[in-house]
Design a protein around this motif. Structure first.
Motif, PDB file in Angstrom:
ATOM      1  N   LEU A   1      55.526  76.260  17.076  1.00  0.00           N
ATOM      2  CA  LEU A   1      54.710  76.897  16.044  1.00  0.00           C
ATOM      3  C   LEU A   1      54.310  75.896  14.964  1.00  0.00           C
ATOM      4  O   LEU A   1      53.154  75.865  14.538  1.00  0.00           O
ATOM      5  N   ALA A   2      55.254  75.061  14.548  1.00  0.00           N
ATOM      6  CA  ALA A   2      54.950  74.048  13.537  1.00  0.00           C
ATOM      7  C   ALA A   2      53.924  73.043  14.060  1.00  0.00           C
ATOM      8  O   ALA A   2      53.002  72.657  13.346  1.00  0.00           O
ATOM      9  N   GLY A   3      54.073  72.630  15.314  1.00  0.00           N
ATOM     10  CA  GLY A   3      53.104  71.705  15.900  1.00  0.00           C
ATOM     11  C   GLY A   3      51.724  72.307  16.019  1.00  0.00           C
ATOM     12  O   GLY A   3      50.720  71.657  15.727  1.00  0.00           O
ATOM     13  N   TRP A   4      51.674  73.571  16.416  1.00  0.00           N
ATOM     14  CA  TRP A   4      50.383  74.249  16.539  1.00  0.00           C
ATOM     15  C   TRP A   4      49.710  74.378  15.181  1.00  0.00           C
ATOM     16  O   TRP A   4      48.519  74.099  15.038  1.00  0.00           O
ATOM     17  N   LYS A   5      50.474  74.794  14.175  1.00  0.00           N
ATOM     18  CA  LYS A   5      49.909  74.931  12.830  1.00  0.00           C
ATOM     19  C   LYS A   5      49.494  73.565  12.267  1.00  0.00           C
ATOM     20  O   LYS A   5      48.486  73.456  11.576  1.00  0.00           O
ATOM     21  N   ALA A   6      50.294  72.536  12.572  1.00  0.00           N
ATOM     22  CA  ALA A   6      49.940  71.192  12.106  1.00  0.00           C
ATOM     23  C   ALA A   6      48.647  70.724  12.762  1.00  0.00           C
ATOM     24  O   ALA A   6      47.755  70.210  12.082  1.00  0.00           O
ATOM     25  N   PHE A   7      48.530  70.902  14.083  1.00  0.00           N
ATOM     26  CA  PHE A   7      47.288  70.547  14.764  1.00  0.00           C
ATOM     27  C   PHE A   7      46.110  71.318  14.181  1.00  0.00           C
ATOM     28  O   PHE A   7      45.055  70.755  13.922  1.00  0.00           O
TER      29      PHE A   7
ATOM     30  N   TYR B   1      43.258  69.238  12.235  1.00  0.00           N
ATOM     31  CA  TYR B   1      41.929  69.155  12.832  1.00  0.00           C
ATOM     32  C   TYR B   1      40.881  69.836  11.961  1.00  0.00           C
ATOM     33  O   TYR B   1      39.725  69.405  11.928  1.00  0.00           O
ATOM     34  N   ALA B   2      41.260  70.872  11.209  1.00  0.00           N
ATOM     35  CA  ALA B   2      40.327  71.455  10.235  1.00  0.00           C
ATOM     36  C   ALA B   2      40.028  70.424   9.148  1.00  0.00           C
ATOM     37  O   ALA B   2      38.878  70.289   8.710  1.00  0.00           O
ATOM     38  N   TRP B   3      41.053  69.691   8.719  1.00  0.00           N
ATOM     39  CA  TRP B   3      40.872  68.622   7.739  1.00  0.00           C
ATOM     40  C   TRP B   3      39.946  67.540   8.289  1.00  0.00           C
ATOM     41  O   TRP B   3      39.059  67.053   7.595  1.00  0.00           O
ATOM     42  N   ALA B   4      40.129  67.167   9.542  1.00  0.00           N
ATOM     43  CA  ALA B   4      39.297  66.135  10.158  1.00  0.00           C
ATOM     44  C   ALA B   4      37.854  66.615  10.303  1.00  0.00           C
ATOM     45  O   ALA B   4      36.913  65.845  10.073  1.00  0.00           O
ATOM     46  N   ASP B   5      37.669  67.881  10.674  1.00  0.00           N
ATOM     47  CA  ASP B   5      36.311  68.426  10.763  1.00  0.00           C
ATOM     48  C   ASP B   5      35.627  68.405   9.400  1.00  0.00           C
ATOM     49  O   ASP B   5      34.447  68.073   9.286  1.00  0.00           O
ATOM     50  N   HIS B   6      36.369  68.789   8.374  1.00  0.00           N
ATOM     51  CA  HIS B   6      35.806  68.782   7.019  1.00  0.00           C
ATOM     52  C   HIS B   6      35.434  67.354   6.601  1.00  0.00           C
ATOM     53  O   HIS B   6      34.372  67.132   6.030  1.00  0.00           O
ATOM     54  N   ALA B   7      36.294  66.398   6.898  1.00  0.00           N
ATOM     55  CA  ALA B   7      36.002  65.005   6.556  1.00  0.00           C
ATOM     56  C   ALA B   7      34.783  64.493   7.318  1.00  0.00           C
ATOM     57  O   ALA B   7      33.947  63.781   6.755  1.00  0.00           O
ATOM     58  N   ALA B   8      34.666  64.872   8.587  1.00  0.00           N
ATOM     59  CA  ALA B   8      33.504  64.450   9.377  1.00  0.00           C
ATOM     60  C   ALA B   8      32.229  65.067   8.825  1.00  0.00           C
ATOM     61  O   ALA B   8      31.190  64.397   8.757  1.00  0.00           O
TER      62      ALA B   8
ATOM     63  N   ILE C   1      42.192  60.694  14.718  1.00  0.00           N
ATOM     64  CA  ILE C   1      43.312  59.894  15.226  1.00  0.00           C
ATOM     65  C   ILE C   1      44.577  60.226  14.432  1.00  0.00           C
ATOM     66  O   ILE C   1      45.654  60.430  15.009  1.00  0.00           O
ATOM     67  N   ALA C   2      44.470  60.282  13.113  1.00  0.00           N
ATOM     68  CA  ALA C   2      45.628  60.596  12.273  1.00  0.00           C
ATOM     69  C   ALA C   2      46.145  62.008  12.566  1.00  0.00           C
ATOM     70  O   ALA C   2      47.356  62.236  12.625  1.00  0.00           O
TER      71      ALA C   2
ATOM     72  N   LEU D   1      56.080  66.318  16.653  1.00  0.00           N
ATOM     73  CA  LEU D   1      56.951  67.445  16.981  1.00  0.00           C
ATOM     74  C   LEU D   1      57.084  67.706  18.484  1.00  0.00           C
ATOM     75  O   LEU D   1      57.890  68.528  18.892  1.00  0.00           O
ATOM     76  N   MET D   2      56.320  67.019  19.302  1.00  0.00           N
ATOM     77  CA  MET D   2      56.358  67.270  20.741  1.00  0.00           C
ATOM     78  C   MET D   2      57.749  67.102  21.388  1.00  0.00           C
ATOM     79  O   MET D   2      58.123  67.915  22.211  1.00  0.00           O
ATOM     80  N   PRO D   3      58.522  66.067  21.050  1.00  0.00           N
ATOM     81  CA  PRO D   3      59.844  65.950  21.696  1.00  0.00           C
ATOM     82  C   PRO D   3      60.742  67.156  21.463  1.00  0.00           C
ATOM     83  O   PRO D   3      61.525  67.533  22.326  1.00  0.00           O
ATOM     84  N   LEU D   4      60.635  67.774  20.310  1.00  0.00           N
ATOM     85  CA  LEU D   4      61.449  68.977  20.058  1.00  0.00           C
ATOM     86  C   LEU D   4      60.995  70.145  20.918  1.00  0.00           C
ATOM     87  O   LEU D   4      61.823  70.948  21.355  1.00  0.00           O
ATOM     88  N   VAL D   5      59.710  70.241  21.161  1.00  0.00           N
ATOM     89  CA  VAL D   5      59.207  71.347  21.992  1.00  0.00           C
ATOM     90  C   VAL D   5      59.618  71.143  23.433  1.00  0.00           C
ATOM     91  O   VAL D   5      60.016  72.086  24.122  1.00  0.00           O
ATOM     92  N   LEU D   6      59.543  69.901  23.891  1.00  0.00           N
ATOM     93  CA  LEU D   6      59.893  69.635  25.283  1.00  0.00           C
ATOM     94  C   LEU D   6      61.378  69.672  25.492  1.00  0.00           C
ATOM     95  O   LEU D   6      61.879  69.958  26.530  1.00  0.00           O
TER      96      LEU D   6
END
Length: 71
Positions: free
Chosen positions: A20-26, A30-37, A57-58, A66-71
């Motif tokens: 959940l944290a990884g999904w919310k972070a993504f 990505y909303a931040w990156a779209d806004h910057a673009a 990229i950032a 967070l991926m290792p914790l999910v896996l």
């Protein structure tokens, strides 16, 4: 007393929270990156094809933490 069910529940809880944290972070990054673009494209400061490239990229690298914790 068998500790396996307790360990399994803890593992499932950590994986669920990390997912959940990884999904919310993504989502947020990505909303931040779209806004910057959009800002770069509208101001004409950068080439449209590369607008927000470093932000994407950032966002990707930060979300992978967070991926290792999910896996």
């Amino acid at each position: 007393m068998d500790l396996y069910p307790i360990r399994a529940a803890k593992t499932a809880a950590v994986a669920a929270v990390a997912a959940l944290a990884g999904w919310k972070a993504f989502e947020a990054l990505y909303a931040w990156a779209d806004h910057a673009a959009d800002e770069q494209t509208s101001s004409g400061a950068a080439n449209d094809a590369w607008a927000g490239f470093y932000h994407y990229i950032a966002a990707g690298l930060a979300g992978i933490v967070l991926m290792p914790l999910v896996l």
